[in-house]
Motif scaffolding. Structure first.
Motif, mmCIF file in Angstrom:
data_model
loop_
_atom_site.group_PDB
_atom_site.id
_atom_site.type_symbol
_atom_site.label_atom_id
_atom_site.label_comp_id
_atom_site.label_asym_id
_atom_site.label_seq_id
_atom_site.Cartn_x
_atom_site.Cartn_y
_atom_site.Cartn_z
ATOM 1 N N PRO A 79 -10.814 -11.477 -0.492
ATOM 2 C CA PRO A 79 -9.365 -10.763 -0.237
ATOM 3 C C PRO A 79 -9.416 -9.310 -0.470
ATOM 4 O O PRO A 79 -7.898 -9.083 -0.875
ATOM 5 C CB PRO A 79 -8.110 -11.708 -0.371
ATOM 6 C CG PRO A 79 -8.797 -12.340 -1.988
ATOM 7 C CD PRO A 79 -10.434 -12.422 -1.709
ATOM 8 N N LEU A 80 -10.162 -8.382 -0.027
ATOM 9 C CA LEU A 80 -9.977 -7.207 -0.703
ATOM 10 C C LEU A 80 -9.012 -6.521 0.247
ATOM 11 O O LEU A 80 -9.025 -6.772 1.638
ATOM 12 C CB LEU A 80 -11.418 -6.363 -0.856
ATOM 13 C CG LEU A 80 -12.170 -6.710 -2.040
ATOM 14 C CD1 LEU A 80 -13.526 -6.100 -1.871
ATOM 15 C CD2 LEU A 80 -11.430 -6.209 -3.098
ATOM 16 N N PRO A 81 -8.408 -5.384 -0.323
ATOM 17 C CA PRO A 81 -7.556 -4.472 0.898
ATOM 18 C C PRO A 81 -8.547 -4.080 1.896
ATOM 19 O O PRO A 81 -9.648 -3.545 1.726
ATOM 20 C CB PRO A 81 -6.947 -3.469 0.157
ATOM 21 C CG PRO A 81 -6.908 -3.967 -1.324
ATOM 22 C CD PRO A 81 -8.073 -5.016 -1.500
ATOM 23 N N LEU A 82 -7.778 -3.795 3.065
ATOM 24 C CA LEU A 82 -8.521 -3.051 4.237
ATOM 25 C C LEU A 82 -9.116 -1.921 3.654
ATOM 26 O O LEU A 82 -8.474 -0.863 3.222
ATOM 27 C CB LEU A 82 -7.472 -3.115 5.545
ATOM 28 C CG LEU A 82 -7.974 -2.429 6.436
ATOM 29 C CD1 LEU A 82 -9.150 -3.454 7.168
ATOM 30 C CD2 LEU A 82 -6.966 -2.065 7.619
ATOM 31 N N GLY A 83 -10.457 -1.660 4.075
ATOM 32 C CA GLY A 83 -11.126 -0.272 3.442
ATOM 33 C C GLY A 83 -11.627 -0.415 2.282
ATOM 34 O O GLY A 83 -12.812 0.491 1.908
ATOM 35 N N ALA A 84 -11.195 -1.226 1.513
ATOM 36 C CA ALA A 84 -11.687 -1.016 0.148
ATOM 37 C C ALA A 84 -12.907 -1.777 -0.125
ATOM 38 O O ALA A 84 -13.277 -2.793 0.575
ATOM 39 C CB ALA A 84 -10.586 -1.919 -1.016
ATOM 40 N N ALA A 85 -13.551 -1.537 -1.261
ATOM 41 C CA ALA A 85 -14.830 -2.266 -1.467
ATOM 42 C C ALA A 85 -14.901 -2.237 -3.134
ATOM 43 O O ALA A 85 -14.327 -1.394 -3.835
ATOM 44 C CB ALA A 85 -16.006 -1.590 -0.996
ATOM 45 N N VAL A 86 -15.931 -3.133 -3.695
ATOM 46 C CA VAL A 86 -15.942 -3.061 -5.169
ATOM 47 C C VAL A 86 -17.503 -2.640 -5.385
ATOM 48 O O VAL A 86 -18.454 -3.324 -4.893
ATOM 49 C CB VAL A 86 -15.553 -4.406 -5.870
ATOM 50 C CG1 VAL A 86 -16.113 -4.276 -7.406
ATOM 51 C CG2 VAL A 86 -14.338 -4.785 -5.608
ATOM 52 N N GLN A 87 -17.733 -1.701 -5.976
ATOM 53 C CA GLN A 87 -18.986 -1.123 -6.353
ATOM 54 C C GLN A 87 -19.386 -1.520 -7.742
ATOM 55 O O GLN A 87 -18.757 -1.306 -8.828
ATOM 56 C CB GLN A 87 -19.036 0.568 -6.333
ATOM 57 C CG GLN A 87 -20.315 0.957 -6.763
ATOM 58 C CD GLN A 87 -20.118 2.525 -6.711
ATOM 59 O OE1 GLN A 87 -19.352 3.047 -5.966
ATOM 60 N NE2 GLN A 87 -20.850 3.273 -7.430
ATOM 61 N N PHE B 183 -0.062 -9.914 -13.381
ATOM 62 C CA PHE B 183 -0.149 -10.480 -11.979
ATOM 63 C C PHE B 183 -0.400 -12.110 -12.088
ATOM 64 O O PHE B 183 -1.457 -12.345 -12.880
ATOM 65 C CB PHE B 183 -0.913 -9.739 -10.941
ATOM 66 C CG PHE B 183 -0.374 -8.370 -10.817
ATOM 67 C CD1 PHE B 183 0.291 -7.886 -9.631
ATOM 68 C CD2 PHE B 183 -0.780 -7.477 -11.793
ATOM 69 C CE1 PHE B 183 0.728 -6.816 -9.652
ATOM 70 C CE2 PHE B 183 -0.448 -6.074 -11.449
ATOM 71 C CZ PHE B 183 0.250 -5.760 -10.422
ATOM 72 N N ASP B 184 0.224 -12.874 -11.340
ATOM 73 C CA ASP B 184 -0.505 -14.008 -11.200
ATOM 74 C C ASP B 184 -1.603 -14.524 -10.642
ATOM 75 O O ASP B 184 -2.200 -15.609 -10.265
ATOM 76 C CB ASP B 184 0.774 -15.382 -10.798
ATOM 77 C CG ASP B 184 1.420 -14.947 -9.735
ATOM 78 O OD1 ASP B 184 0.762 -14.128 -8.908
ATOM 79 O OD2 ASP B 184 2.178 -15.612 -9.300
ATOM 80 N N ASN B 185 -1.992 -13.343 -9.897
ATOM 81 C CA ASN B 185 -3.406 -13.513 -9.165
ATOM 82 C C ASN B 185 -4.050 -12.298 -9.074
ATOM 83 O O ASN B 185 -3.299 -11.264 -8.907
ATOM 84 C CB ASN B 185 -3.120 -14.175 -7.783
ATOM 85 C CG ASN B 185 -2.503 -13.387 -6.660
ATOM 86 O OD1 ASN B 185 -2.869 -12.445 -6.246
ATOM 87 N ND2 ASN B 185 -1.284 -13.297 -6.522
ATOM 88 N N ALA B 186 -5.441 -12.196 -8.994
ATOM 89 C CA ALA B 186 -6.055 -10.885 -8.749
ATOM 90 C C ALA B 186 -6.022 -10.136 -7.698
ATOM 91 O O ALA B 186 -5.881 -9.044 -7.868
ATOM 92 C CB ALA B 186 -7.711 -11.284 -9.190
ATOM 93 N N PRO B 187 -6.034 -10.828 -6.477
ATOM 94 C CA PRO B 187 -6.066 -9.910 -5.317
ATOM 95 C C PRO B 187 -4.594 -9.053 -5.357
ATOM 96 O O PRO B 187 -4.963 -7.928 -4.844
ATOM 97 C CB PRO B 187 -5.843 -11.073 -4.132
ATOM 98 C CG PRO B 187 -6.720 -12.254 -4.670
ATOM 99 C CD PRO B 187 -6.489 -12.164 -6.265
ATOM 100 N N ALA B 188 -3.597 -9.641 -5.834
ATOM 101 C CA ALA B 188 -2.323 -8.907 -5.571
ATOM 102 C C ALA B 188 -2.313 -7.504 -6.772
ATOM 103 O O ALA B 188 -2.019 -6.580 -6.542
ATOM 104 C CB ALA B 188 -1.237 -9.616 -6.220
ATOM 105 N N ALA B 189 -3.162 -7.827 -7.805
ATOM 106 C CA ALA B 189 -3.376 -6.852 -8.697
ATOM 107 C C ALA B 189 -4.106 -5.725 -8.282
ATOM 108 O O ALA B 189 -3.948 -4.564 -8.409
ATOM 109 C CB ALA B 189 -3.920 -7.163 -10.027
ATOM 110 N N VAL B 190 -5.339 -6.093 -7.538
ATOM 111 C CA VAL B 190 -6.084 -5.108 -6.973
ATOM 112 C C VAL B 190 -5.368 -4.160 -5.870
ATOM 113 O O VAL B 190 -5.546 -3.031 -5.783
ATOM 114 C CB VAL B 190 -7.518 -5.706 -6.273
ATOM 115 C CG1 VAL B 190 -8.120 -4.817 -5.708
ATOM 116 C CG2 VAL B 190 -8.220 -6.381 -7.641
ATOM 117 N N HIS B 191 -4.619 -5.124 -5.050
ATOM 118 C CA HIS B 191 -3.748 -4.178 -3.950
ATOM 119 C C HIS B 191 -2.748 -3.084 -4.464
ATOM 120 O O HIS B 191 -2.720 -2.310 -4.118
ATOM 121 C CB HIS B 191 -2.868 -5.402 -3.100
ATOM 122 C CG HIS B 191 -3.697 -6.030 -2.187
ATOM 123 N ND1 HIS B 191 -4.878 -6.967 -2.393
ATOM 124 C CD2 HIS B 191 -3.496 -5.723 -0.828
ATOM 125 C CE1 HIS B 191 -5.229 -7.452 -1.164
ATOM 126 N NE2 HIS B 191 -4.594 -6.659 -0.113
#
Length: 591
Positions: free
Chosen positions: A150-158, A71-79
């Motif tokens: 810009p994390l997806p709605l409801g998501a978190a990083v632990q 992916f060319d950006n991290a938020p897209a990959a996480v989504h």
């Protein structure tokens, strides 16, 4: 299956985020359910490609059940990763071919050559994928930093802490993507650091059903199970999930296989308790979580005064069924019966339930009353005296005011418990935390903690109190390790905010501000009033506008949010305490 590559002209270049996936246990699934696995794999491939394409990712290689995407950006990959896990988790897989996919994400610059990528980022994400578990999504620190806001709605990083990855020269910070609709509890990462626990037989003891016909007897059934958990936890060859996590299933119809997946255990013990007059009947059955097969079942009956012997017999039977080679002597408790007075034990169980599950002010006051009754019936009941000290600490902290007569009473009880602890690790560590907080008795508290850890290195409540004592009075690196181990043992703990706040304090003392922020943010989500460590983390990271806004909300919700109250908190590290005071003043906390 040979790896398939995408034409190089379609692939992005520069700094990219890579998503690697594979199916956990796919070889076994192919061998046991070939036709069903073929259909399941087709659906798996369809879900992954759709989620990756939706976020404009590029699948540049596949092999067997493995996907490699850029992916060319991290938020897209996480989504894309989150969407895929949600879709796979919601899929109605046949029970024989349930698909659990592990995923890993890392960001960096790689060389594109003949339709494939090469370089350190590819090696890193491969190593990261190898330590995860089916259903788990792991992120590198680099990727986590690139997708913080810009994390997806409801998501978190632990934050999962620092781990050694194969062929990498230093320990790496590893993070997990979490969402309320996905499992969040997994076994320890499969790294060298966690291998010792991964190799142990792992077990969760579910709340036993109360068949007494009296709802008031729930506390008794819970207390019996709590003692069985403690007995099993003291077997060093076992990894035992803590009470507070296994008790999240209380009152629910449970699927044993799901419990095994969510808590990451091989075995589940369930049962029932019937108390009638002076007689007690306890039944238990041990189940293999992966298959649902019953390994052992038995019934134990006796008089109420035999309850401690019955608990030990159950623990012995479980150990013998799971690990016959273990010497039965390993599970003999190092202490004698906690009390000979069953009415005192009854009051103690009531108090323990109130303090461990819902320590609000009214519950604390009720617990203190129960403990006074227990101690009046048995003046030598050390465990009750230690608990009294802890309850006094909780009461003082929640009130935001020291009443010296109460504090002296709590300290006296805790010291009496330490004077006659009978090598009970929970008595030792509970009393240690009480005298550390109430009397600033750092050296005595540390000595008691050291002894408790030698007696019971894998009991979550011991690790919890020991971690807090070390965070306040000892080595913050030791505190961090103890609290992370407690979280591993109790991943669904209702008091998770307390554990996470202690972890945040340890990280703050070590200057690990990003990890302190991650722990304190999660603590604040678990318990909205747990915000002091979050405030300190924001200031340490230079995020002063956010810290000031948080300080304003804290002042509006609690009159005890003052620097003068914080000065009464017993941190031994004066330099750290001074930094905290400066941070609170910078954020606008009043004197």
């Amino acid at each position: 299956m040979a790896a398939k590559h995408r034409p190089a002209r379609d692939l992005p270049t520069g700094t990219l985020t890579f998503l690697f996936t594979d199916i956990e246990g796919s070889t076994r699934l192919w061998e046991t359910n070939h036709d069903a696995m073929r259909m399941a794999l087709a659906r798996h491939d369809e879900v992954l490609r759709k989620c990756i394409d939706t976020q404009r990712g590029h699948v540049f290689k596949t092999g067997g059940d493995a996907f490699c995407a850029a992916f060319d950006n991290a938020p897209a990959a996480v989504h894309a990763a989150l969407a895929a896990q949600l879709a796979l988790n919601a899929e109605a897989w046949p029970e024989s071919t349930r698909i659990l996919v592990r995923m890993a994400l890392h960001s960096g610059a790689a060389e594109l050559r003949q339709g494939d990528y090469f370089g350190p980022p590819l090696n890193y994400v491969s190593r990261l994928l190898a330590v995860g578990h089916g259903g788990q999504t792991l992120l590198s620190e680099t990727t986590r930093e690139l997708c913080r806001d810009p994390l997806p709605l409801g998501a978190a990083v632990q934050s999962l802490g620092e781990y050694g990855l194969k062929d990498l020269p230093r320990r790496q910070r590893i993070f997990q993507l979490v969402h309320p609709d996905l499992p969040q509890a997994f076994p320890p990462l499969k790294t060298l650091f966690a291998q010792a626990d991964a190799d142990k037989p792992s077990i969760a003891v579910l709340p036993f059903t109360n068949l007494s016909g009296d709802a008031e007897q729930e506390y008794f059934a819970d207390g019996v199970v709590d003692d069985i958990i403690t007995a099993l936890s003291r077997v060093r060859a076992f990894f035992v999930i803590a009470r507070n996590s296994s008790f999240t299933y209380k009152g629910k119809a449970v699927d044993i296989k799901q419990v095994g997946r969510e808590l990451g255990v091989r075995y589940v013990l369930e049962g029932s308790i019937r108390r009638a007059g002076n007689r007690v009947r306890i039944t238990g059955q041990l189940i293999a979580a992966e298959t649902g097969a019953h390994i052992w079942a038995d019934r134990f009956e006796g008089r109420l005064e035999d309850i401690f012997d019955l608990q030990d017999r159950i623990a012995e039977s479980v150990v013998g069924a799971v690990e016959p080679s273990l010497r039965l002597a390993e599970i003999k408790r190092a202490r004698s019966k906690p009390t000979l007075n069953l009415d005192a034990y009854d009051y103690f169980l009531r108090a323990w339930q109130k303090l461990s599950m819902d320590p609000r002010r009214q519950g604390i006051d009720e617990a203190l009353d129960e403990l006074r009754r227990a101690i009046a019936l048995d003046p030598d009941y050390s465990a009750a005296k230690a608990l009294y000290g802890w309850a006094t600490q909780l009461r003082t902290s929640s009130r935001g005011q020291r009443i010296e007569a109460e504090v002296r009473d709590g300290v006296r009880m805790a010291r009496e418990a330490l004077a006659a602890h009978h090598d009970d690790p929970i008595t030792l560590v509970t009393a240690a935390w009480a005298i550390c907080w109430l009397d600033w008795a750092y050296d005595e508290a540390m000595d008691a903690v050291d002894r408790a850890l030698k007696l019971a290195p894998d009991v979550a409540v011991v690790l919890n109190h020991a971690g807090w004592v070390r965070a306040f009075a000892g080595d913050p690196a030791d505190a961090e390790d103890l609290l992370r181990r407690a979280i591993r043992l109790s991943p669904l703990d209702p008091q998770m905010a307390h554990l996470l706040n202690g972890l945040a304090i340890a990280c703050l003392r070590r200057g690990k501000y990003e990890e302190a922020l991650a722990a304190s943010e999660r603590a604040s989500r678990e318990r909205p009033t747990a915000q002091r460590a979050l405030l300190l983390s924001l200031v340490a990271l230079g995020r002063l506008p956010e810290a000031k806004a948080l300080a304003q909300r804290m002042r509006e919700s609690s009159l005890t949010t003052t620097i003068s109250w914080f000065m009464s908190v017993p941190y031994k590290d004066d330099a750290f305490k001074a930094r905290c005071v400066a941070a609170m003043r910078a954020a606008g906390i009043p004197e």
